[in-house]
Scaffold this motif. Sequence first.
Motif, PDB file in Angstrom:
ATOM      1  N   PRO A 146       0.840  -1.209   0.000  1.00 15.99           N
ATOM      2  CA  PRO A 146       0.000   0.000   0.000  1.00 15.99           C
ATOM      3  C   PRO A 146       0.868   1.250   0.000  1.00 15.99           C
ATOM      4  N   PRO A 147       0.325   2.379  -0.428  1.00 17.83           N
ATOM      5  CA  PRO A 147       1.092   3.629  -0.400  1.00 17.83           C
ATOM      6  C   PRO A 147       1.291   4.101   1.031  1.00 17.83           C
ATOM      7  N   ASN A 148       2.490   4.608   1.318  1.00 23.20           N
ATOM      8  CA  ASN A 148       2.703   5.197   2.644  1.00 23.20           C
ATOM      9  C   ASN A 148       2.825   6.715   2.591  1.00 23.20           C
ATOM     10  N   LEU A 149       2.690   7.286   1.398  1.00 22.22           N
ATOM     11  CA  LEU A 149       2.604   8.732   1.238  1.00 22.22           C
ATOM     12  C   LEU A 149       1.325   9.040   0.473  1.00 22.22           C
ATOM     13  N   LEU A 150       0.539   9.960   1.005  1.00 22.69           N
ATOM     14  CA  LEU A 150      -0.757  10.271   0.407  1.00 22.69           C
ATOM     15  C   LEU A 150      -0.997  11.768   0.414  1.00 22.69           C
ATOM     16  N   ALA A 151      -1.326  12.329  -0.744  1.00 23.02           N
ATOM     17  CA  ALA A 151      -1.759  13.727  -0.833  1.00 23.02           C
ATOM     18  C   ALA A 151      -3.206  13.746  -1.299  1.00 23.02           C
ATOM     19  N   ASN A 152      -4.097  14.174  -0.439  1.00 20.13           N
ATOM     20  CA  ASN A 152      -5.514  14.300  -0.783  1.00 20.13           C
ATOM     21  C   ASN A 152      -5.745  15.667  -1.403  1.00 20.13           C
ATOM     22  N   VAL A 171      -6.440   4.015   2.959  1.00 24.14           N
ATOM     23  CA  VAL A 171      -4.986   3.886   2.876  1.00 24.14           C
ATOM     24  C   VAL A 171      -4.389   3.520   4.228  1.00 24.14           C
ATOM     25  N   THR A 172      -4.832   4.178   5.296  1.00 24.27           N
ATOM     26  CA  THR A 172      -4.248   3.882   6.606  1.00 24.27           C
ATOM     27  C   THR A 172      -4.663   2.502   7.111  1.00 24.27           C
ATOM     28  N   GLU A 200      -5.127  10.694  16.139  1.00 22.12           N
ATOM     29  CA  GLU A 200      -5.433   9.269  16.167  1.00 22.12           C
ATOM     30  C   GLU A 200      -4.362   8.412  15.502  1.00 22.12           C
ATOM     31  N   LEU A 201      -3.745   8.924  14.441  1.00 25.79           N
ATOM     32  CA  LEU A 201      -2.837   8.098  13.652  1.00 25.79           C
ATOM     33  C   LEU A 201      -1.380   8.194  14.094  1.00 25.79           C
ATOM     34  N   ALA A 202      -1.070   9.123  14.985  1.00 29.98           N
ATOM     35  CA  ALA A 202       0.307   9.242  15.474  1.00 29.98           C
ATOM     36  C   ALA A 202       0.781   7.932  16.113  1.00 29.98           C
ATOM     37  N   ARG A 203      -0.131   7.234  16.772  1.00 30.09           N
ATOM     38  CA  ARG A 203       0.251   5.995  17.474  1.00 30.09           C
ATOM     39  C   ARG A 203       0.647   4.878  16.513  1.00 30.09           C
ATOM     40  N   VAL A 204       0.233   4.995  15.238  1.00 27.76           N
ATOM     41  CA  VAL A 204       0.627   3.980  14.252  1.00 27.76           C
ATOM     42  C   VAL A 204       1.681   4.523  13.289  1.00 27.76           C
ATOM     43  N   GLY A 205       2.295   5.644  13.661  1.00 32.14           N
ATOM     44  CA  GLY A 205       3.415   6.170  12.896  1.00 32.14           C
ATOM     45  C   GLY A 205       3.065   6.984  11.668  1.00 32.14           C
TER      46      GLY A 205
END
Length: 211
Positions: A45-51, A87-88, A136-141
């Motif tokens: 999966p992509p680990n960089l995303l620009a919405n 994505v996440t 919320e997502l800081a805990r998963v890096g």
Amino acid sequence: MSLSFAGRIALVTDPGDHLALSVNVADKASVASLVRSVIEQLKAPPNLLANVAGITQDNFLLQMDEQSFMNVIDVNLKGTFLVTQAVTSALQEHEITSGSIVNIASIVSKTGNMGQCNYASSKAGVQAFTKTAALELARVGVRVNCVLPGFVDTAMVTTVPEKVLTMLLKNVPLRRLGQPEEIAEVVAFLLSDKSSYMTGASVEVTGGLAM
């Protein structure tokens, strides 16, 4: 929407280095299909995303119909939610513990704008969504940041009457429109490891408008 892989943002010179896929960001099934296709073809999966998806359907508040209001909310705000979630979730399923997301809001999320109650509302929502997602997502890096462009020389701005644009530019200290590349440079910075201690930030790229 822009997707990048393995922490790299690079000039694509080989057609085999990238994918071009169609997606309706306001439709959950379409977004899920996109992410599956990416994983099938690139094995991760992509680990960089620009919405960056965004539309306008301008009208004054008293003349705007409900559908025009919701169309803009669906693409600009709901679309950002659906793509980010898909994505996440994929990152977690593949046990990838780093990533960066950049959402494109707008300076009108801060100032409002005549004839754009739907657009301004959607972009204010994107900004608030960014802050909550960052928590919320800081805990998963995964870091999540937001860019607030001002008036940029794109097709969206070409619909603004010339005399209105001239009046608007008087409020921009740099006295000009921004260029798409100037927004892209900030997005690239926020996606990269150079901004590794930034999350939940809203970065204004406006030529000084609305300081």
